[in-house]
Design an enzyme around this catalytic site. Structure first.
Site, PDB file in Angstrom:
ATOM      1  CB  CYS A 272      -0.859   0.017   1.238  1.00  5.11           C
ATOM      2  SG  CYS A 272      -1.703  -1.538   1.454  1.00  5.11           S
TER       3      CYS A 272
ATOM      4  CD1 TRP B 173      -0.712  -5.564  -4.283  1.00  8.88           C
ATOM      5  CD2 TRP B 173       0.060  -6.428  -2.363  1.00  8.88           C
ATOM      6  NE1 TRP B 173      -0.082  -6.746  -4.572  1.00  8.88           N
ATOM      7  CE2 TRP B 173       0.390  -7.307  -3.418  1.00  8.88           C
ATOM      8  CE3 TRP B 173       0.448  -6.782  -1.064  1.00  8.88           C
ATOM      9  CZ2 TRP B 173       1.091  -8.491  -3.226  1.00  8.88           C
ATOM     10  CZ3 TRP B 173       1.147  -7.955  -0.871  1.00  8.88           C
ATOM     11  CH2 TRP B 173       1.454  -8.793  -1.940  1.00  8.88           C
TER      12      TRP B 173
ATOM     13  CD  GLU C 132      15.473 -10.821 -12.902  1.00 10.53           C
ATOM     14  OE1 GLU C 132      15.187 -11.499 -11.906  1.00 10.53           O
ATOM     15  OE2 GLU C 132      14.925  -9.727 -13.138  1.00 10.53           O
TER      16      GLU C 132
ATOM     17  CG  ASN D 159       2.449   0.578   3.826  1.00 10.33           C
ATOM     18  OD1 ASN D 159       2.139  -0.566   3.565  1.00 10.33           O
ATOM     19  ND2 ASN D 159       3.631   1.089   3.527  1.00 10.33           N
TER      20      ASN D 159
ATOM     21  CG  HIS E 285      18.944 -34.544 -12.935  1.00  9.61           C
ATOM     22  ND1 HIS E 285      19.485 -35.798 -12.829  1.00  9.61           N
ATOM     23  CD2 HIS E 285      19.937 -33.742 -13.377  1.00  9.61           C
ATOM     24  CE1 HIS E 285      20.765 -35.756 -13.169  1.00  9.61           C
ATOM     25  NE2 HIS E 285      21.064 -34.519 -13.510  1.00  9.61           N
TER      26      HIS E 285
ATOM     27  CD  GLU F 109       8.183  -9.408 -12.326  1.00  6.13           C
ATOM     28  OE1 GLU F 109       9.385  -9.239 -12.510  1.00  6.13           O
ATOM     29  OE2 GLU F 109       7.601  -9.035 -11.293  1.00  6.13           O
TER      30      GLU F 109
ATOM     31  CE  LYS G 259       9.884  -1.112  -8.438  1.00  3.00           C
ATOM     32  NZ  LYS G 259      10.362  -2.085  -9.413  1.00  3.00           N
TER      33      LYS G 259
ATOM     34  CE  LYS H  81      11.678  -8.698 -14.038  1.00  2.00           C
ATOM     35  NZ  LYS H  81      12.609  -8.494 -13.012  1.00  2.00           N
TER      36      LYS H  81
HETATM   37  C1  F6R Z   1      10.589  -8.705  -9.757  1.00  2.00           C
HETATM   38  C2  F6R Z   1      10.606  -7.835  -8.592  1.00  2.00           C
HETATM   39  C3  F6R Z   1      10.564  -8.464  -7.247  1.00  2.00           C
HETATM   40  C4  F6R Z   1      11.552  -7.735  -6.305  1.00  2.00           C
HETATM   41  C5  F6R Z   1      11.431  -8.298  -4.887  1.00  2.00           C
HETATM   42  C6  F6R Z   1      12.438  -7.661  -3.963  1.00  2.00           C
HETATM   43  O1  F6R Z   1      10.652  -7.974 -10.939  1.00  2.00           O
HETATM   44  O2  F6R Z   1      10.642  -6.646  -8.716  1.00  2.00           O
HETATM   45  O3  F6R Z   1      10.863  -9.812  -7.313  1.00  2.00           O
HETATM   46  O4  F6R Z   1      12.841  -7.914  -6.795  1.00  2.00           O
HETATM   47  O5  F6R Z   1      10.142  -8.042  -4.405  1.00  2.00           O
HETATM   48  O6  F6R Z   1      12.297  -6.283  -3.914  1.00  2.00           O
HETATM   49  P1  F6R Z   1      13.423  -5.360  -3.325  1.00  2.00           P
HETATM   50  O7  F6R Z   1      14.587  -5.399  -4.243  1.00  2.00           O
HETATM   51  O8  F6R Z   1      12.802  -3.997  -3.242  1.00  2.00           O
HETATM   52  O9  F6R Z   1      13.773  -5.903  -1.984  1.00  2.00           O
END
Ligand code: F6R
Length: 591
Positions: free
Chosen positions: A2, A71, A464, A97, A487, A471, A586, A468
């Protein structure tokens, strides 16, 4: 998770708060709400869904108000569960929050005392606690209510008809923005950059009271002064700047970010303070998600050039593993600096006597308060939920750390610096030549599942790349070490499951080609990401995306950018909501 905002000043509060919430939508976007406060009392406006293109809301004239973008954690996204929440008298409005962990027992007690609850949220108990404790001032009511709450919170409150905002924080971010004759409270500086860059970062247990005359801060009952900092980010950094999506804009910023990071940390040598590593017996990285993948690459690079053993752990699992030793150097990597699991792992490491370094992108974030030392990535604000430029900025810092830790006879400094200086241009070449990527994205967009593979440093890149893809395109994608496929995951191969292979031009090249041939005979379509000098791989795969030639140690960087673009164009082809993928936020400030 949030985002919250409060405003008191001379502008239209509905407009300031709507703008702020729009800029914080990446923290949560399933519902939102605003309460403005004027002589007639409180006017509340709530909606389900994202704010989208709305510029302001018709909520009555007022120059004081609070807002929240949600959120959902407790209760589905709905207007009733959206903040602000009110007490029974409908005079107190609260945005929050974090999580009030003991809200059920508080709710039971308050209900027994006659308080009527309307939502399923934990936050509503705060409004009722304040109502119960309000006798002299709102500040006092908040101070009296806080000891009852367990969990984490950033809270902003207003009282109908009074020109006053009160806020507090504990383990959730809250900052005070200072303008000329106006003040802001917000979870994130991007929410208020349009109006001011003068910021006070509140500390845990701070309670701030703001009126038109100014503000005061107390901590555990004692009045405190906090420094005012000027944030170097501009509003432009937090805007889309003509790009269709923040994600694309942020990928395009990568060359500039590398240049700025080098300007900051490199002259003819690397000026990065890693004195915490002196005498360390091991390095332990704690991180989540994309930052965890950066840490994995860090492990490969650091172990290659130094003799220091490196452990990488999901921060959320760190409680269940061997505790750090006093001679361990713990590095928490978190772009937001607010990820609850990473912060907890860092705190726990400190409690065992380990030294703790934070690598983060956000000045004043909680990670910076916990760490013994902080190294900042210089990526500017990242708004797209999928981490892109901050991931590359983390990698650059990790490469710089690795070259500082290199043990004789290995001195990679010169080689690293030469490569670093050429990287921005190489990434610009990738950004200017996306035809192969978009063509392949069209094909991948028609699949429901895919596998990414890599070896050595290519393995975290596979992880990674898959993260990407899943998500933002919602296509199921998994990353594996190339050698692990046989395996178990081999059972998934076939025409319906494309495989994306990260091929690096080093001692792993030949064995990767073997793995690719094995995949091919099982009928999967194969896309290889490889160096432009690699002509051999084309013989065995269906499609190749070539990256500009780099020394193998830097291939993860050019490949990561390529895979970010591949995910972006695939999601775009499908028509996904790229900057705000469903169910994600985020900054994950709960465990
Ligand atoms: C994926 C993404 C998340 C963050 C994770 C950690 O694109 O953005 O997997 O990497 O939530 O976030 P931070 O780096 O802010 O601790």
């Amino acid at each position: 998770m949030c985002g919250i905002i409060g405003y008191i000043g001379y502008r239209d509060a509905g407009e300031v708060i709507t703008h702020g919430l729009k800029r914080m939508e990446y923290r949560g976007y399933d519902s939102w709400g605003i309460a403005v406060n004027n002589d007639d009392g409180l006017n509340v406006y709530k909606r389900v869904g994202a704010i989208g293109e709305i510029e302001t809301v018709d909520i009555g004239n007022s120059t004081l108000g609070i807002g929240h973008t949600r959120w959902a954690t407790h209760g589905e996204p709905s207007e009733i569960n959206a903040h602000p929440h009110l007490d029974c008298t409908r005079k107190l409005a609260v945005v929050h929050n974090g999580i009030i962990e003991n809200f059920l027992s508080l709710r039971e007690n308050l209900s027994a005392e006659g308080h009527k609850f309307v939502s399923e949220t934990d936050t509503e108990v705060v409004a009722h606690l304040l109502e119960k404790n309000l006798n002299t001032s709102l500040e006092n009511a908040l101070i009296r209510s806080l000891p009852a709450m367990k969990g984490s919170y950033a809270i902003v409150v207003t009282n109908a008809g009074k020109r006053e905002l009160v806020g507090c924080r504990y383990r959730s971010p809250l900052l005070l923005g200072i303008g000329d004759d106006e003040y802001f409270l917000a979870s994130d500086v991007t929410a208020i950059l349009e109006y001011t860059n003068r910021i006070v970062y509140l500390e845990d247990h701070d309670v701030v009271t703001i009126t038109d005359e100014g503000y005061t801060i107390t901590n555990s009952g004692t009045s405190v002064e906090r420094a005012i900092e000027r944030i170097p980010w501009s509003l432009e950094d937090a805007q889309r700047g003509g790009y269709e999506h923040f994600m694309l804009k942020e990928i395009h910023e990568i060359p500039k970010i590398i240049e700025e990071t080098l300007l900051e940390y490199v002259t003819d040598t690397i000026n990065l303070d890693i004195s915490l590593a002196a005498g360390t017996s091991e390095i332990i990285f704690f991180a989540c998600g994309t930052s965890y993948h950066a840490a994995l690459i860090g492990k490969y690079i650091i172990e290659e050039v130094s003799r220091i053993p490196v452990r990488v752990e999901y921060a959320s699992e760190s409680n269940y593993h061997r505790t750090p030793l006093t001679r361990s150097l713990v590095i928490g990597i978190t772009q937001s600096g607010e990820t609850a699991d990473t912060l907890n792992a860092m705190r726990r490491a400190k409690s065992f006597g380990a030294k703790v370094l934070a690598i983060t992108n956000v000045l004043g974030s909680s990670a910076t308060r916990i760490a013994d030392h902080v190294i900042y990535t210089r990526a500017g604000p990242e708004i797209g939920v999928a981490a892109t430029k901050t991931f590359i900025a983390q990698l650059i810092i990790l490469y710089l750390i690795a070259s500082k830790l290199a043990m004789p006879p290995i001195d990679e400094t010169e080689k690293f610096l030469t490569e670093f200086r050429m990287l921005p241009e190489k990434i610009r070449q990738i950004l200017d030549n996306t035809q192969a990527i978009t063509n392949i994205a069209k094909i991948l967009a028609g699949h429901n599942s895919m596998i990414y593979i890599g070896r050595n440093r290519g393995y975290p890149i596979a992880l990674e790349g898959a993260l990407k893809m899943k998500e933002i395109s919602y296509i199921h994608a998994e990353g594996y070490p190339a050698g692990e496929l046989k395996h178990g995951p081999f059972a998934l191969l076939g025409a319906k499951t494309p495989v994306v292979a990260s091929v690096i031009n080093d001692h792993t090249h030949e064995i990767m080609l073997n793995n690719i041939r094995e995949v091919k005979t099982r009928g999967s379509l194969i896309v290889a990401i490889t160096d432009e000098r690699d002509e051999e791989v084309e013989r065995y795969v269906d499609f190749t995306i070539k990256t500009p030639a780099t020394s193998a140690i830097f291939a993860p960087i050019t490949q990561a950018v390529t895979l970010q673009l591949l995910a972006y164009y695939t999601a775009k082809r499908i028509g996904c909501e790229i900057d705000k993928p469903k169910n994600l936020a985020k900054s994950v400030t709960v465990e």
